[in-house]
Design a protein around this motif. Sequence first.
Motif, short mmCIF file in Angstrom:
data_model
loop_
_atom_site.label_atom_id
_atom_site.label_comp_id
_atom_site.label_asym_id
_atom_site.label_seq_id
_atom_site.Cartn_x
_atom_site.Cartn_y
_atom_site.Cartn_z
N PRO A 26 35.95 -42.78 -8.94
CA PRO A 26 36.16 -43.48 -7.43
C PRO A 26 37.37 -42.80 -6.65
N SER A 27 37.03 -42.43 -5.43
CA SER A 27 37.95 -41.99 -4.63
C SER A 27 39.03 -43.15 -3.90
N PRO A 28 40.21 -43.03 -3.75
CA PRO A 28 41.06 -44.08 -2.88
C PRO A 28 40.85 -44.03 -1.62
N ILE A 29 40.00 -42.96 -0.99
CA ILE A 29 40.07 -43.08 0.49
C ILE A 29 38.56 -43.40 0.63
N SER A 30 38.47 -43.90 1.99
CA SER A 30 37.01 -44.37 2.46
C SER A 30 36.18 -43.22 2.60
N VAL A 31 34.86 -43.54 2.60
CA VAL A 31 33.65 -42.26 2.84
C VAL A 31 33.84 -41.87 4.18
N GLU B 214 34.77 -30.89 -2.09
CA GLU B 214 34.12 -29.91 -2.56
C GLU B 214 33.35 -28.76 -1.76
N THR B 215 33.59 -27.66 -2.19
CA THR B 215 32.93 -26.36 -1.29
C THR B 215 31.45 -26.33 -1.43
N ASP B 216 30.79 -25.48 -1.10
CA ASP B 216 29.31 -25.34 -1.23
C ASP B 216 29.16 -24.48 -2.58
N GLN B 217 30.14 -24.61 -3.60
CA GLN B 217 29.91 -23.96 -4.85
C GLN B 217 30.34 -25.11 -5.78
N GLU C 131 44.57 -37.10 -5.09
CA GLU C 131 43.85 -37.94 -5.73
C GLU C 131 42.37 -38.19 -5.35
N HIS C 132 42.07 -37.76 -4.08
CA HIS C 132 40.74 -37.93 -3.59
C HIS C 132 40.03 -36.78 -4.26
N VAL C 133 40.62 -35.73 -4.14
CA VAL C 133 39.93 -34.46 -4.71
C VAL C 133 39.85 -34.66 -6.30
N ALA C 134 40.77 -35.26 -7.05
CA ALA C 134 40.60 -35.11 -8.28
C ALA C 134 39.41 -36.10 -8.79
N ALA C 135 39.57 -37.26 -7.90
CA ALA C 135 38.33 -37.98 -8.16
C ALA C 135 36.94 -37.65 -7.88
N LEU C 136 36.79 -36.56 -6.93
CA LEU C 136 35.56 -35.86 -6.78
C LEU C 136 35.53 -34.91 -8.17
N ALA C 137 36.62 -34.35 -8.61
CA ALA C 137 36.25 -33.35 -9.68
C ALA C 137 35.91 -33.99 -10.87
N ALA D 217 50.79 -29.51 -3.15
CA ALA D 217 49.41 -29.78 -3.37
C ALA D 217 49.00 -29.29 -4.62
N GLY D 218 49.07 -28.47 -5.22
CA GLY D 218 48.84 -27.95 -6.55
C GLY D 218 49.64 -29.27 -7.57
N ALA D 219 50.77 -29.55 -7.36
CA ALA D 219 51.46 -30.60 -8.36
C ALA D 219 50.93 -31.86 -7.95
N SER D 220 50.51 -32.15 -6.87
CA SER D 220 49.90 -33.53 -6.52
C SER D 220 48.57 -33.57 -7.09
N ALA D 221 48.02 -32.52 -7.19
CA ALA D 221 46.52 -32.44 -8.02
C ALA D 221 46.52 -32.39 -9.26
N ALA D 222 47.66 -32.05 -10.03
CA ALA D 222 47.82 -31.91 -11.64
C ALA D 222 48.12 -33.46 -11.74
N ARG D 223 48.95 -33.85 -11.14
CA ARG D 223 49.26 -35.48 -11.31
C ARG D 223 48.15 -36.40 -11.23
N ALA D 224 47.39 -36.00 -10.12
CA ALA D 224 46.29 -37.01 -10.10
C ALA D 224 45.17 -36.83 -11.15
N VAL D 225 44.95 -35.52 -11.60
CA VAL D 225 43.77 -35.41 -12.55
C VAL D 225 44.49 -35.91 -13.68
N ARG D 226 45.47 -35.94 -14.37
CA ARG D 226 46.11 -36.59 -15.33
C ARG D 226 46.10 -38.16 -15.43
N ALA D 227 46.33 -38.51 -14.12
CA ALA D 227 46.34 -40.02 -14.10
C ALA D 227 44.92 -40.62 -14.22
N LEU D 228 43.72 -39.79 -13.98
CA LEU D 228 42.28 -40.05 -14.26
C LEU D 228 41.95 -39.73 -15.33
#
Length: 595
Positions: free
Chosen positions: A569-574, A534-537, A559-565, A250-261
Motif C-alpha cells: 500500500p502507498s502512503p499517498i492518496s490515489v 511506473e513508466t509504460d515499461q 515510499e510511494h514508488v517503493a510501494a508500487l514496485a 532520491a536514490g537514498a530515499s528509495a533504498a530506505r523505503a524498499v528495505r522498510a517494505l
Amino acid sequence: MTTDAGQLDWTSDGQPRSRRFGDVYFSTEDGLAEARAVFLRGCGLPDAWQGRRRFVVGELGFGAGLNIAALLDQWRQTRPPGAVLHIFSIEAFPISAEDAARALSRWPELTPVVAPLIAGWPGQTRGRYRLEFPHLSAILDVAVMDVVAALQGWSGCADAWFLDGFSPALNPDMWREEVLALVAARSAPGARAATFTVAGQVRRGLSAAGFNVEKQAGFGRKRERLEAVLAGTPGDLVRQRVAIVGGGIAGASAARAVRALGGEAVVIEAQRPGAGASGNPAALVTPRLDAGLGEAAGLFAQAFARAGQLYAEVTGAVIARGALQFATDARDLERYGRISDSDLFPPGTMNLLNGPEASARMGEAGLGPALDQPDAMVVDPAPILIAWIGETRCAHVATLEPDGEGWRLLDGQGAEIVRVDAVILAAALGTDRLAPGLPLSGVRGQASWTTDGAVVSAAAFGGYVTATRSGILFGSTHDRDDTGADLRPEDHARNLATLRERLPRLAASVQEAGLQGRASVRAVSRDMTPIAGETDQAGVYVLTGFGSRGFSLAPLLAEHVAALALGAPSPISVAAADLVAPGRFARRAARRGRS
C-alpha cells in the motif's frame, strides 16, 4: 479538523469515553481481551499470516490504538520470518498521544509495542501519517479524515479488516452501505472482516458488498459478534529485489523505503553518493507552499512532515531547525495568510511575522513580513545518504533489458551489472536516458558557502541562506538548460548580490574571495511537479523532477514508488499518485487532442 482531544471523559475506573459519540473506546470488562477475541481471532489471526511475506490489515476506527497494539503484540510473537505487516487505520476524530498513553497504560504487558506507538502517535491535523516499527517489521498508516475520503484514497488491499467504529446507533456514518462497499473494494481475495456489532444494517451492508457473514459467540456480556469472509484465495508478494539507479537523495530515499517494505535494494551510482545536487554541505527542508489548499497542497504538506520525521531519526543529520519565508509582494503575503489559516499544517507551525518581528529574528533592519516555519530543518546530506543508501555498486547503467518478469541492467559494453525484479530510476536528469520521453529539463544551480564559523537563521527570499557545520551557505543560481558543473566566480558574485539585496548586514560580513561552492544540475518537469510512478515499461519506475526540493519531497514519494514496485500500500492518496504519475503528461495531451 475537530479532534477528540480534550473531548474525553474518564470513568472512575480509568476508561476513556467520547463526549462526541457518548460511547466507550473499548470494553469496560477487558478491552485487550475483547480486541483479541473479536478482532484478532475473528480475522483468523495469527494463522492467516503464516507462510505470508506481506500481510495487510485495515481498520475503521483507530481510537485509542488498542486493537493495533494487540495486533502488533501478536505479530511480535508469531510473525513469519522475513514477513512485513502493513496496517491502514482511519480516524476522523483522533485523541492525543497523552490520552492514548493513559488509556493503554492499564495493560503493561503491551509496553514493548505501546511505547513506540505512542512515541510516533499520528498528528491531529487532517492528513495521512506513517509510523514505522523496524524492530517488528511493521508499518502503520493512519488517515485522519472522513472514512469515505480515506477509503477512496487508499490504494491497498487488506487481508483482514477490524470494523471498530462506535456503535451503529451512535455513529451511523461509519456503517453505511457506501462505506462497507468501499471496504470490500479495498479487500484482497479471501479477506476476512470482524466486528463487535451484529446490527442488521451491518449484516446487510457486508452481505451486499460481497462478504459471507456469520454470527459468532460474543465477548463478555455481548451475546454475539460478526465474522465475514470474501470469496477467493489470498495471494502474496512477488517482487523482492529492486535496483535503484542514482545515489542522491532520491536514490537514498528509495533504498530506505524498499528495505522498510522488506525488499532488497541494490543501489547503482556512476560516480559516488551525493555526486549530483545532493552533495552540498547543507540542505534547507521547507514545504512547497500551495495556497490552493487542494490535493497538491496536501501532498506537499504530507511530504514535508514525513521528511522531517525521517531526518530526525538519522544521527547527525539535523543542523538547525526553523526558517523564515519572506514575502516578495502583496500576493505572497495573501498566500501565506491562507496557508497559515488552513488545516494542512499543525497549529503553530505556520505563523505570519510582521516586519519588525522578522527583522529581530534575522538581526537585520527594515525587513518585511515573513512566514515563520518552526518545523523547517537545515540538514547535513552526508549522514542521510550514508544511513539510507547502504552498499553502492559503482557502474554506469547504459541499458535496461527485459528478463522474463524482471530486468537486467547492462553497462556500456553490454555486460550485466545486476538482475532484479524491478527498477527505480532516480538519476535526476539522467533518468530520461533510460526512460525516454519524460518532459525533463536541466537547471544549473551554484551554491556558495563560507567556513568562517558564522551562524545564521535559515531564510528564503528568492534566494536562501542556511547554516552549515562550519559557516553559512547561500544561493543559489537558477539557470535553465545549462548543464555545466564547473564552479564560476561570477556566480559567487550573483549569489552574494542576491544575499545583499535582502540581508545586507549578513552579506557585508562575507568575503567573496574566500567563498567555496559547487554547481550541480537539477531536474525539473514540464509542470514543475515531481515525477514518481511506473513508466509504460512494467516493472520500471521513475523518481525524479524534484528541482530544488528533493530533500523535502523525495522521502515520501520514494515510499510511494517503493510501494508500487513491491506491491505494498502507498502512503499517498490515489489522487496524489495521479498528480505525480509519469503518464499524466500523455493523458493531458490526449485530453487536449479530444478537445
